[in-house]
Design an enzyme around this catalytic site. Sequence first.
Site, mmCIF file in Angstrom:
data_model
loop_
_atom_site.group_PDB
_atom_site.id
_atom_site.type_symbol
_atom_site.label_atom_id
_atom_site.label_comp_id
_atom_site.label_asym_id
_atom_site.label_seq_id
_atom_site.Cartn_x
_atom_site.Cartn_y
_atom_site.Cartn_z
ATOM 1 N N LYS A 171 2.423 -3.331 7.223
ATOM 2 C CA LYS A 171 2.617 -3.523 5.779
ATOM 3 C C LYS A 171 4.057 -3.168 5.390
ATOM 4 O O LYS A 171 4.658 -3.836 4.549
ATOM 5 C CB LYS A 171 1.628 -2.655 4.994
ATOM 6 C CG LYS A 171 0.170 -3.058 5.127
ATOM 7 C CD LYS A 171 -0.160 -4.421 4.556
ATOM 8 C CE LYS A 171 -0.116 -4.470 3.045
ATOM 9 N NZ LYS A 171 -0.542 -5.807 2.535
ATOM 10 N N TYR B 299 -1.405 -0.380 11.114
ATOM 11 C CA TYR B 299 -1.641 -1.050 9.817
ATOM 12 C C TYR B 299 -0.461 -0.811 8.874
ATOM 13 O O TYR B 299 0.133 -1.756 8.350
ATOM 14 C CB TYR B 299 -2.940 -0.538 9.191
ATOM 15 C CG TYR B 299 -3.065 -0.838 7.713
ATOM 16 C CD1 TYR B 299 -3.164 -2.147 7.248
ATOM 17 C CD2 TYR B 299 -3.070 0.197 6.752
ATOM 18 C CE1 TYR B 299 -3.268 -2.427 5.880
ATOM 19 C CE2 TYR B 299 -3.174 -0.073 5.389
ATOM 20 C CZ TYR B 299 -3.265 -1.385 4.964
ATOM 21 O OH TYR B 299 -3.360 -1.660 3.614
ATOM 22 N N THR C 220 0.842 -1.211 0.000
ATOM 23 C CA THR C 220 0.000 0.000 0.000
ATOM 24 C C THR C 220 0.873 1.256 0.000
ATOM 25 O O THR C 220 2.001 1.242 0.518
ATOM 26 C CB THR C 220 -0.895 -0.001 1.261
ATOM 27 O OG1 THR C 220 -1.422 1.301 1.461
ATOM 28 C CG2 THR C 220 -0.128 -0.370 2.520
ATOM 29 N N ASP C 221 0.315 2.343 -0.520
ATOM 30 C CA ASP C 221 1.040 3.623 -0.463
ATOM 31 C C ASP C 221 1.172 4.134 0.977
ATOM 32 O O ASP C 221 1.993 5.019 1.248
ATOM 33 C CB ASP C 221 0.346 4.681 -1.341
ATOM 34 C CG ASP C 221 -1.074 5.016 -0.917
ATOM 35 O OD1 ASP C 221 -1.632 4.307 -0.049
ATOM 36 O OD2 ASP C 221 -1.633 6.000 -1.452
ATOM 37 N N GLU C 222 0.383 3.547 1.894
ATOM 38 C CA GLU C 222 0.402 4.057 3.272
ATOM 39 C C GLU C 222 1.749 3.806 3.961
ATOM 40 O O GLU C 222 2.049 4.410 4.983
ATOM 41 C CB GLU C 222 -0.759 3.463 4.081
ATOM 42 C CG GLU C 222 -2.083 3.788 3.417
ATOM 43 C CD GLU C 222 -3.316 3.542 4.272
ATOM 44 O OE1 GLU C 222 -3.227 3.574 5.507
ATOM 45 O OE2 GLU C 222 -4.385 3.345 3.668
HETATM 46 P P1 NAD Z 1 -9.843 -6.914 2.849
HETATM 47 O O1 NAD Z 1 -9.756 -6.644 4.312
HETATM 48 O O2 NAD Z 1 -11.117 -6.615 2.115
HETATM 49 O O3 NAD Z 1 -9.517 -8.457 2.570
HETATM 50 C C1 NAD Z 1 -8.503 -9.147 3.237
HETATM 51 C C2 NAD Z 1 -8.741 -10.638 3.013
HETATM 52 O O4 NAD Z 1 -7.677 -11.349 3.671
HETATM 53 C C3 NAD Z 1 -10.047 -11.147 3.620
HETATM 54 O O5 NAD Z 1 -10.711 -11.980 2.682
HETATM 55 C C4 NAD Z 1 -9.608 -11.944 4.843
HETATM 56 O O6 NAD Z 1 -10.472 -13.014 5.166
HETATM 57 C C5 NAD Z 1 -8.241 -12.430 4.388
HETATM 58 N N1 NAD Z 1 -7.354 -12.746 5.527
HETATM 59 C C6 NAD Z 1 -7.128 -11.985 6.625
HETATM 60 N N2 NAD Z 1 -6.279 -12.605 7.465
HETATM 61 C C7 NAD Z 1 -5.947 -13.796 6.861
HETATM 62 C C8 NAD Z 1 -5.100 -14.864 7.220
HETATM 63 N N3 NAD Z 1 -4.412 -14.854 8.386
HETATM 64 N N4 NAD Z 1 -4.991 -15.910 6.390
HETATM 65 C C9 NAD Z 1 -5.693 -15.940 5.218
HETATM 66 N N5 NAD Z 1 -6.505 -14.945 4.824
HETATM 67 C C10 NAD Z 1 -6.636 -13.875 5.634
HETATM 68 O O7 NAD Z 1 -8.630 -6.139 2.209
HETATM 69 P P2 NAD Z 1 -8.499 -5.430 0.788
HETATM 70 O O8 NAD Z 1 -8.978 -4.044 0.895
HETATM 71 O O9 NAD Z 1 -9.042 -6.315 -0.269
HETATM 72 O O10 NAD Z 1 -6.921 -5.374 0.655
HETATM 73 C C11 NAD Z 1 -6.201 -6.469 0.097
HETATM 74 C C12 NAD Z 1 -4.719 -6.149 0.133
HETATM 75 O O11 NAD Z 1 -4.471 -4.952 -0.606
HETATM 76 C C13 NAD Z 1 -4.196 -5.902 1.540
HETATM 77 O O12 NAD Z 1 -2.938 -6.509 1.648
HETATM 78 C C14 NAD Z 1 -4.097 -4.386 1.634
HETATM 79 O O13 NAD Z 1 -3.068 -4.015 2.514
HETATM 80 C C15 NAD Z 1 -3.777 -4.015 0.204
HETATM 81 N N6 NAD Z 1 -4.221 -2.682 -0.225
HETATM 82 C C16 NAD Z 1 -5.512 -2.290 -0.010
HETATM 83 C C17 NAD Z 1 -5.932 -1.036 -0.483
HETATM 84 C C18 NAD Z 1 -7.364 -0.581 -0.322
HETATM 85 O O14 NAD Z 1 -7.687 0.553 -0.672
HETATM 86 N N7 NAD Z 1 -8.283 -1.421 0.156
HETATM 87 C C19 NAD Z 1 -5.034 -0.215 -1.149
HETATM 88 C C20 NAD Z 1 -3.729 -0.659 -1.330
HETATM 89 C C21 NAD Z 1 -3.345 -1.896 -0.883
HETATM 90 P P1 TYD Z 2 -10.444 4.474 4.829
HETATM 91 O O1 TYD Z 2 -11.478 4.097 3.831
HETATM 92 O O2 TYD Z 2 -10.479 3.845 6.181
HETATM 93 O O3 TYD Z 2 -9.033 4.219 4.122
HETATM 94 P P2 TYD Z 2 -7.529 4.652 4.625
HETATM 95 O O4 TYD Z 2 -7.585 5.090 6.031
HETATM 96 O O5 TYD Z 2 -6.795 3.374 4.468
HETATM 97 O O6 TYD Z 2 -7.099 5.719 3.683
HETATM 98 O O7 TYD Z 2 -10.475 6.033 5.034
HETATM 99 C C1 TYD Z 2 -10.320 6.920 3.947
HETATM 100 C C2 TYD Z 2 -10.318 8.322 4.489
HETATM 101 O O8 TYD Z 2 -11.623 8.611 5.012
HETATM 102 C C3 TYD Z 2 -9.373 8.530 5.651
HETATM 103 O O9 TYD Z 2 -8.824 9.833 5.564
HETATM 104 C C4 TYD Z 2 -10.241 8.410 6.887
HETATM 105 C C5 TYD Z 2 -11.563 8.943 6.407
HETATM 106 N N1 TYD Z 2 -12.773 8.363 7.035
HETATM 107 C C6 TYD Z 2 -13.758 9.201 7.565
HETATM 108 O O10 TYD Z 2 -13.633 10.429 7.555
HETATM 109 N N2 TYD Z 2 -14.864 8.617 8.110
HETATM 110 C C7 TYD Z 2 -15.031 7.266 8.150
HETATM 111 O O11 TYD Z 2 -16.055 6.785 8.702
HETATM 112 C C8 TYD Z 2 -14.017 6.418 7.591
HETATM 113 C C9 TYD Z 2 -14.149 4.935 7.615
HETATM 114 C C10 TYD Z 2 -12.904 7.021 7.028
#
Ligand code: NAD
Ligand code: TYD
Length: 356
Positions: free
Chosen positions: A174, A170, A145-147
């Site tokens: 990562k 988090y 992630t970019d985070e």
């Molecule tokens: P999510 O929380 O929707 O899904 C995570 C999945 O991992 C779930 O299906 C969960 O059951 C599974 N999981 C959790 N712990 C596990 C374990 N111990 N063993 C096997 N499976 C397990 O997450 P997401 O938003 O789909 O993100 C997926 C990946 O992409 C993550 O690694 C996250 O850091 C990365 N990512 C997410 C975003 C975003 O905007 N959501 C952006 C950049 C990167």
């Molecule tokens: P989020 O979807 O949790 O993603 P991330 O924290 O990984 O970027 O949050 C996106 C942005 O929205 C973040 O700046 C936090 C804000 N946020 C709110 O203001 N209210 C909310 O209820 C949530 C879940 C997030």
Amino acid sequence: MNKDQMVNGNQESGTFKTILVTGGAGFIGSNFVLHMVSKYPQYKIINLDSLTYAGNLDNLKSIEGNQSHVFVKGDICDAQFVNSLFDEYQPDAVVNFAAESHVDRSILDPQVFLRTNILGTQTLLDAAKNHWGSKPDAKYVQVSTDEVYGSLGETGYFEETTPLAPNSPYSASKASADMFVRAYHETFGLNTSITRCSNNYGPYHFPEKLIPLIISNALEDKEIPVYGDGMNIRDWLYVEDHCRAIDLVLHKGGAGEVYNVGGHNEKGNIDIVKLVLKELGKSEELIKYVKDRAGHDRRYAIDASKIKRELGWEPEVMFDEGILKTIKWYLDNKEWLENVKCGNYKDYYSKMYSEK
Ligand code: NAD
Ligand code: TYD
């Protein structure tokens, strides 16, 4: 395997037989599995997911019965189990999505993030190292992630060379995982690539994250909590564009390389809230400013020029289009949303799959 034996580690037109996708029942992982099954019917996708609260097999209903997809319930931290899966299916690629992914949860309970995101990644890396001695072209992709880069001020962009400075449990977990991926490449010659993507949005997004939370609450005329002044900025990318980027990195990414992935789409949180409310015909009176998130990163913005230059990736879905598609998807899939909110989605596994 020896690093020097890899042609720059680059599988120019690499193909695989069996890909282990972890976390493939979550938001991005399930979108990726659907993308891969449709684009590469000749591949076998082994989908390993422990089905935490975020894992939802409803996301995969459209490929039920498809012979090229095998779902396995299991924990990426369980070394014995992961090794037995490698023995059984002999994957020649791993794409690791499995993670705890919500910043707010990481503030409440950091340890599970450390376990899944760091120990889980290291367990997968170890299994790959131990099984791929005779497979120099086998590939490990870490979905990061970019985070991990921390927070930007009003200007500038994250580049792949930007020092890691994670601010939440988090992002710290990562970033640590990324360091293990790097170390397994440098020390053991594992053919790894890392993607670092900005915030995704689209179908199957769990309604604890900002965009699906706005939609879900607005549909029920519930308040929408906006943290702090609502002026934090995220760089939003439609999930299918992220999946295409990971597909490219899997097939063409250089060994030991990191690729930033981003949508060139910076938006303030409050602007997104107002936009979604407007599209749903709901009043801005639903907006409720609440106490800020601890350690809240102010701005994320990605410089994605490397993946464009080296692999030819560009986002295809612009935000104006993607947000309308996303809202429409939630309106067309109210049952999915209801099942998530009332917990019914958890019954699906016991009905459809047997424990491994
Ligand atoms: P999510 O929380 O929707 O899904 C995570 C999945 O991992 C779930 O299906 C969960 O059951 C599974 N999981 C959790 N712990 C596990 C374990 N111990 N063993 C096997 N499976 C397990 O997450 P997401 O938003 O789909 O993100 C997926 C990946 O992409 C993550 O690694 C996250 O850091 C990365 N990512 C997410 C975003 C975003 O905007 N959501 C952006 C950049 C990167
Ligand atoms: P989020 O979807 O949790 O993603 P991330 O924290 O990984 O970027 O949050 C996106 C942005 O929205 C973040 O700046 C936090 C804000 N946020 C709110 O203001 N209210 C909310 O209820 C949530 C879940 C997030």
